[in-house]
Motif scaffolding. Structure first.
Motif, PDB file in Angstrom:
ATOM      1  N   ALA B 274      -2.140 -13.855  41.706  1.00  0.00           N
ATOM      2  CA  ALA B 274      -1.610 -15.007  40.994  1.00  0.00           C
ATOM      3  C   ALA B 274      -0.472 -15.663  41.742  1.00  0.00           C
ATOM      4  O   ALA B 274      -0.193 -16.836  41.540  1.00  0.00           O
ATOM      5  N   THR B 275       0.217 -14.912  42.582  1.00  0.00           N
ATOM      6  CA  THR B 275       1.440 -15.424  43.176  1.00  0.00           C
ATOM      7  C   THR B 275       1.233 -16.028  44.554  1.00  0.00           C
ATOM      8  O   THR B 275       1.897 -16.988  44.916  1.00  0.00           O
ATOM      9  N   VAL B 276       0.325 -15.448  45.336  1.00  0.00           N
ATOM     10  CA  VAL B 276       0.185 -15.895  46.725  1.00  0.00           C
ATOM     11  C   VAL B 276      -0.104 -17.392  46.872  1.00  0.00           C
ATOM     12  O   VAL B 276       0.479 -18.042  47.738  1.00  0.00           O
ATOM     13  N   PRO B 277      -0.977 -17.992  46.029  1.00  0.00           N
ATOM     14  CA  PRO B 277      -1.184 -19.441  46.192  1.00  0.00           C
ATOM     15  C   PRO B 277       0.112 -20.225  46.090  1.00  0.00           C
ATOM     16  O   PRO B 277       0.372 -21.115  46.903  1.00  0.00           O
ATOM     17  N   ILE B 278       0.931 -19.882  45.104  1.00  0.00           N
ATOM     18  CA  ILE B 278       2.198 -20.603  44.948  1.00  0.00           C
ATOM     19  C   ILE B 278       3.115 -20.331  46.137  1.00  0.00           C
ATOM     20  O   ILE B 278       3.752 -21.238  46.664  1.00  0.00           O
ATOM     21  N   TYR B 282       4.703 -23.552  48.124  1.00  0.00           N
ATOM     22  CA  TYR B 282       5.972 -24.117  47.703  1.00  0.00           C
ATOM     23  C   TYR B 282       6.926 -24.464  48.838  1.00  0.00           C
ATOM     24  O   TYR B 282       7.682 -25.425  48.702  1.00  0.00           O
ATOM     25  N   PRO B 283       6.943 -23.766  49.992  1.00  0.00           N
ATOM     26  CA  PRO B 283       7.869 -24.212  51.044  1.00  0.00           C
ATOM     27  C   PRO B 283       7.594 -25.640  51.483  1.00  0.00           C
ATOM     28  O   PRO B 283       8.517 -26.381  51.798  1.00  0.00           O
ATOM     29  N   PHE B 284       6.308 -26.027  51.456  1.00  0.00           N
ATOM     30  CA  PHE B 284       5.996 -27.377  51.904  1.00  0.00           C
ATOM     31  C   PHE B 284       6.294 -28.409  50.835  1.00  0.00           C
ATOM     32  O   PHE B 284       6.491 -29.575  51.125  1.00  0.00           O
ATOM     33  N   LEU B 285       6.298 -27.976  49.587  1.00  0.00           N
ATOM     34  CA  LEU B 285       6.471 -28.934  48.509  1.00  0.00           C
ATOM     35  C   LEU B 285       7.899 -28.999  48.018  1.00  0.00           C
ATOM     36  O   LEU B 285       8.223 -29.822  47.172  1.00  0.00           O
ATOM     37  N   GLN B 286       8.758 -28.108  48.530  1.00  0.00           N
ATOM     38  CA  GLN B 286      10.080 -28.006  47.946  1.00  0.00           C
ATOM     39  C   GLN B 286      10.864 -29.299  48.062  1.00  0.00           C
ATOM     40  O   GLN B 286      11.667 -29.620  47.185  1.00  0.00           O
ATOM     41  N   LYS B 287      10.609 -30.077  49.082  1.00  0.00           N
ATOM     42  CA  LYS B 287      11.427 -31.279  49.208  1.00  0.00           C
ATOM     43  C   LYS B 287      11.144 -32.246  48.061  1.00  0.00           C
ATOM     44  O   LYS B 287      12.018 -32.976  47.611  1.00  0.00           O
ATOM     45  N   TYR B 288       9.907 -32.218  47.530  1.00  0.00           N
ATOM     46  CA  TYR B 288       9.593 -33.082  46.398  1.00  0.00           C
ATOM     47  C   TYR B 288      10.311 -32.620  45.141  1.00  0.00           C
ATOM     48  O   TYR B 288      10.838 -33.411  44.369  1.00  0.00           O
ATOM     49  N   PHE B 289      10.327 -31.293  44.949  1.00  0.00           N
ATOM     50  CA  PHE B 289      10.999 -30.762  43.770  1.00  0.00           C
ATOM     51  C   PHE B 289      12.472 -31.077  43.798  1.00  0.00           C
ATOM     52  O   PHE B 289      13.068 -31.472  42.807  1.00  0.00           O
TER      53      PHE B 289
END
Lengths: 329, 300
Positions: B274-278, B282-289
């Motif tokens: 359950a965790t590996v996909p996230i 997330y490192p690539f998406l963190q700038k959006y967050f």
């Protein structure tokens, strides 16, 4: 086709409008007609909010009724079985009242006491790191736990603390100590709850503080260096005062959500053996309302919670305004 | 000459610096260690797992736990459900957010202040869990997959984010479109939306992560196991220890009973699943967050 002069005049009319953008010769009805598409566009959202947000607000009235699931939500007459404050009084007199209130305050209080300053300290620490790559790597690692769900966090905590195959107990046994059944003893619950919540959120919360720090005017630092300030003095006199507004607002919000104390994670971590430390208002409402079906009673508890919550929020806001002249409103 | 001068300027590294780097490093490692440990345990040799000699790195490499876990059909059903909920919920949320944000961003809108109040009030004052529960039941959404989609189509926070963004779009764009004869519908669809890709990315991510991680309402409203989202399946497996969560037949239950040690490994394997996909994304998406959080908090 309007003549060029007329075209220019109409543009001038738009630019010279007052803030209300009302042209002098339009009635409200004409304005509504002018904006008809905008109303159409927003209509679905308004309907949705009405159904899913405002109707439940109306449903709060069942706290003053003896509501059963078969009844109509919107009945207003005598068939609505009004009972006044009966459920509130029952809650105040119930043996669980003190326990639930005490736990709610203590659990959230401990979390704020120990957890509020962790992101701040971490942000201050990161701010001092000059190597950009190192800083980014540490930061990225720090908010990894934020993206996993509360279920995963609870799963991790429960399996680590398990009495017979948990890693923490394995470690204790290596040290020659006895196994501890962490999740069955009340006194461990608050630290466990605090530590797991802090672990999950500190990296993410630090982002806000780091953003505030980067908004501090760099010439302040340069000037202080010329005056001979070392790094600690800079921290005390420039950085920390610079983030006080952010800290105030976030502290008010934290105090204002004391009563909410993150029902989800507690629901996952608790069990009947440790209800006396773990049961909070949120979990109590869930059990009484959803599991046992005491709808009116649980709603009364919910209203009481929201009222106290609001009072705390106002008090915190007022206090913060007095101390640091920053407030939420 | 300049190069020689630059080389001679040594940056002083004080004790404080070393301490700071060290502490930061420790914190980073401590935060991440649980995941590393879980990964290692899930792929280690079962005998080592029983002896609890695994601390950081795997001992041996066995995918046994994963194979067993993947045989559970409810795992895949829940996974499929979550993907469906996330996809539909995110798309709908983006649409609704734009539909609400655009009219509210037009200063000239008649009754704008009233509408803004109407939207903001539920953010601060809510009916609570029980009235919501009763409403959902009365609407016939109990045990219906729509309960995972319909209530979450509108998120006030996202509306505020998008509205802030829309208000930053130059008024001149609107004026020129109006002069060219466009009505509001056209302006929204042909001009505003194409310009909004960045903010839509932010709220799409917020929605997606939020829906992906949600389980509480599913627990209350969806007794049917075929409709469970992934997190609820996990909750029942890891936390509530529902006895018949697997569709294991007698033979598998016997296997499990004989090898108690690997039950823990299977739990860890599920957590990894359950965790590996996230973790990967997330490192690539963190700038959006981060961007979204900053816009939102500055607005406040």
């Amino acid at each position: 086709m309007p003549k060029p002069e007329n075209g220019i005049t109409s543009i001038l009319v738009i630019r010279n409008s007052r803030t209300k953008f009302l042209c002098k010769n339009k009635t409200p009805l004409q304005l509504i007609w002018r904006d008809r598409y905008l109303y159409l566009i927003i209509l679905p959202v308004l309907i949705h909010l009405f159904i899913f947000q405002y109707l439940p607000m109306f449903g709060l009235l069942i706290a003053f009724r003896d509501y059963n699931i078969g009844d109509s939500l919107f009945a207003l007459g005598s068939d609505a079985k009004w009972v006044g404050l009966k459920h509130f009084i029952r809650f105040f007199n119930s043996i669980y009242f003190t326990r639930v209130i005490k736990n709610t305050f203590l659990n959230s209080g401990v979390l704020i006491l120990f957890g509020f300053w962790v992101p701040i300290a971490f942000a201050l620490l990161l701010n001092e790191i000059k190597n950009k790559l190192y800083k980014r790597v540490v930061q990225t690692l720090s908010y990894m736990p934020y993206f996993v769900s509360t279920v995963i966090v609870a799963g991790i905590v429960l399996s680590f603390l398990s009495a017979h195959d948990g890693i923490i107990n394995a470690f204790l046994r290596r040290l020659g100590m006895e196994r501890i059944a962490f999740m069955n003893e009340s006194r461990y619950f608050r630290p466990i709850y605090a530590i797991s919540s802090i672990w999950q959120t500190f990296g993410w919360s630090a982002i806000i503080y780091l953003a505030s720090m980067s908004a501090i005017n760099p010439t302040l630092y340069e000037a202080s260096k010329i005056d001979g300030a070392n790094r600690w003095q800079q921290l005390r006199h420039i950085t920390i005062p610079g983030i006080i507004p952010t800290i105030s607002i976030l502290l008010i919000l934290a105090i204002g959500s004391v009563m909410m104390s993150n029902t989800e994670i507690i629901l996952l971590l608790y069990n009947p053996a440790i209800y006396d430390t773990a049961d909070v208002i949120g979990t109590f409402t869930y059990r009484e309302g959803i599991r046992y079906g005491k709808y009116s009673y649980a709603t009364a508890v919910g209203i009481f919670t929201a009222a106290v919550n609001f009072m705390m929020l106002s008090a915190a806001n007022r206090a913060s305004k007095k101390i640091s002249s920053h407030g939420l409103w | 000459m300049d190069q020689i001068r630059l080389k001679n300027i040594k940056t002083k590294i004080s004790i404080a610096d070393i301490l700071i780097y060290f502490v930061a490093g420790i914190l980073g490692i401590l935060t991440v260690w649980p995941f590393i440990f879980i990964f290692s345990m899930s792929v280690s040799d079962p005998a080592e797992a029983v002896r609890q000699s695994v601390w950081l790195f795997p001992k041996g490499f066995h995918l046994d736990a994963y194979i067993r876990v993947f045989q559970n059909s409810f795992l895949w059903i829940s996974y499929r459900n979550t993907i469906f909920y996330v996809a539909s919920g995110t798309v709908l949320n983006c649409i609704m957010s734009v539909l609400a944000a655009y009219p509210l961003s037009r200063k000239k809108l008649y009754g704008r202040r009233l509408l803004v109040k109407f939207i903001i009030i539920p953010m601060y004052f809510t009916g609570g869990l029980i009235p919501f529960f009763i409403l959902i039941t009365k609407l016939g959404l109990y045990d219906n997959f729509l309960v995972m989609i319909l209530p979450y189509m509108v998120t006030i926070w996202n509306i505020i984010l998008v509205r802030t963004f829309f208000m930053g779009i130059p008024e001149a764009l609107h004026e020129s479109a109006v002069i060219d004869g466009a009505n509001d519908l056209l302006i929204l669809s042909k001009i505003i939306v194409p310009l909004s890709k960045s903010i839509l990315a932010v709220i799409a991510l917020y929605s997606a992560v939020g829906i992906w991680n949600s389980w509480f309402y599913a627990m209350i409203f969806l007794p049917n196991r075929n409709l469970h989202p992934l997190q609820l399946f996990l909750a029942k497996l890891l936390v509530f220890e529902a006895p018949n969560i697997t569709n294991a037949n007698q033979e598998m239950l016997e296997l499990l009973r004989q090898q108690q040690s690997t039950v823990l490994q299977m739990k860890y394997a599920v957590i990894m699943f359950a965790t590996v996909p996230i973790m990967c994304m997330y490192p690539f998406l963190q700038k959006y967050f981060i961007k979204g959080t900053l816009i939102g908090s500055l607005k406040e």
